[in-house]
Design an enzyme around this catalytic site. Structure first.
Site: not given
Ligand SMILES: *Cc1c(COP(=O)(O)O)cnc(C)c1O
Length: 395
Positions: A72, A152, A180, A200-202, A238, A326
């Site tokens: 993200g 978030n 989010q 963001s995948a996680h 890559t 964070c």
């Molecule tokens: C977690 C988050 C990000 C950052 O994503 P990462 O994959 O951890 O770098 C950016 N924006 C929001 C709203 C998030 O919750």
């Protein structure tokens, strides 16, 4: 047995077993470099293409509009750079909100140092950006509006479709940080009228370290990372093939379960919110009462520190967050809570509980049984609380 209840899904999620299973062969069986012309490489390239189609389908985009990134943060930074492509920074204006993730806010502060003008729109007491304030802030040289789809920390959903509508026929690009929102609410780039979108995948049961940026076809893209010709010459390096495969699978699974899961989580969320309000006095629900992520619960508890609350809950096996992951560890109160108009004292006593796939009603009951006692104990020890008459007449 000691409880271990993870309620910090906004910080990150575990990787779903089905996602992991899909990823594993790409570490040591189908390990080719997608740029290689031979069969081993072609197999990896095919997997990346499949994932790109899966990601595109989930947001109603075309596969060629999806660029894989390292997450993200990179997607957000890149979107800002794309908006400035080929322009004189000193004559560029960007509109964003005061409650964006640091991936946008700190990147915007950097752009200010490089000469850009940035407007940080305020939000109302629920954390909503007003659509009119976007219209009013627009200038002839506004190159980008970047407003997050869902916050978030407090979970507030922003009026993305409405902002998209006012920008529709303007040259100003519209980006949304949907990190989010993905997997939690329906995301549709056409319906929303966005030109760029970060994910963001996680945050949706995929692996860490992989994300994507959607860029509407026709927008000039500047490379952010220079090197090889990957991602159609726009993002060198890559490919993280196992990660990309995992992201594709995770987004597909999220789509399949979205409506059912969001209904389930909304019920649990509201049970937790109402239960906390019934049991604990002197608190403030942060974020919008209804326009909020199905999994987000956020409160400020007067007279206590969020960190103390977090650690006491942790000792009882409840893994939550004070503010956002964070900012935990930093003494400054969250910029999001301050933007809601809260004073420093109130903002310090914040707690975020974010539910997920593994959350059960028993977990919610356990929190409701555990939290009131902890708050009471911390308040009894708090000098701020004891200044009040017998701890009873409070503001
Ligand atoms: C977690 C988050 C990000 C950052 O994503 P990462 O994959 O951890 O770098 C950016 N924006 C929001 C709203 C998030 O919750």
């Amino acid at each position: 047995m000691m409880k271990d209840i993870y309620l910090d899904h906004a910080a990150t999620t575990y990787t779903d077993r089905r996602v992991l299973k899909e990823m594993l062969p790409y570490f040591n069986e189908i390990y080719g470099n997608p740029s290689s012309l031979h069969e081993t490489g072609r197999k990896a390239a095919k997997a990346v293409a499949t994932a790109r189609a899966q990601v595109a389908a989930a947001i109603n985009a075309k596969p060629e509009e999806i660029y894989f990134t390292a997450g993200g943060t990179e997607s957000d930074n890149w979107a800002l750079r794309i908006a400035l492509a080929g322009k004189d920074k000193k004559d560029c204006h960007i509109i964003t909100s005061a409650i964006e993730h640091h991936a946008i806010l700190h990147a915007c502060q950097q752009l200010e140092k490089e000469g850009c003008a940035v407007t940080y729109l305020p939000v109302d007491e629920y954390g909503r950006v007003s659509v009119d304030s976007v219209s009013q802030a627009l200038k002839p040289n506004t190159v980008l509006v970047s407003i997050m789809a869902a916050n978030n920390e407090i979970g507030t959903l922003e009026p993305i479709r409405e902002i998209g509508a006012i920008l529709k026929d303007k040259p100003t690009l519209f980006h949304t940080d949907a990190v989010q929102a993905m997997g939690a609410v329906p995301v549709n780039v056409e319906d929303w009228g966005v030109d760029m979108l970060s994910m963001s995948a996680h945050k949706f049961y995929g692996p860490k370290g992989v994300g994507a940026l959607y860029v509407r076809k026709g927008i000039k893209i500047v490379s952010f990372i220079h090197g090889g010709a990957q991602e159609r010459r726009h993002r060198a390096g890559t490919e993280n093939v196992p990660g990309i495969v995992g992201m594709g699978k995770a987004i597909e699974l999220a789509q399949e379960s979205l409506s059912e899961e969001s209904a389930r989580l909304t019920t649990l969320r509201d049970k937790l919110i109402n239960g906390i309000i019934e049991r604990i006095p002197e608190i403030r629900l942060d974020g919008h009462p209804t326009e909020r992520l199905p999994n987000n619960v956020h409160f400020c508890f007067k007279y206590i520190e969020g960190e103390a609350l977090l650690l006491s809950l942790d000792a009882e096996g409840i893994r939550a967050s004070s503010g956002s992951a964070c900012t935990s560890g930093a003494l400054d109160p969250s910029h999001v809570l301050l933007a809601l108009g809260l004073d420093h004292g109130t903002a310090h006593g914040s707690l975020r509980i974010t539910l997920g796939h593994v959350t059960t009603e028993d977990d919610i009951d356990y929190v409701l049984d555990t939290l009131p006692g902890i708050v009471e104990r911390l308040r009894m020890m708090s000098p701020l609380f004891n200044q009040q008459e017998g701890g009873k007449t409070l503001v």
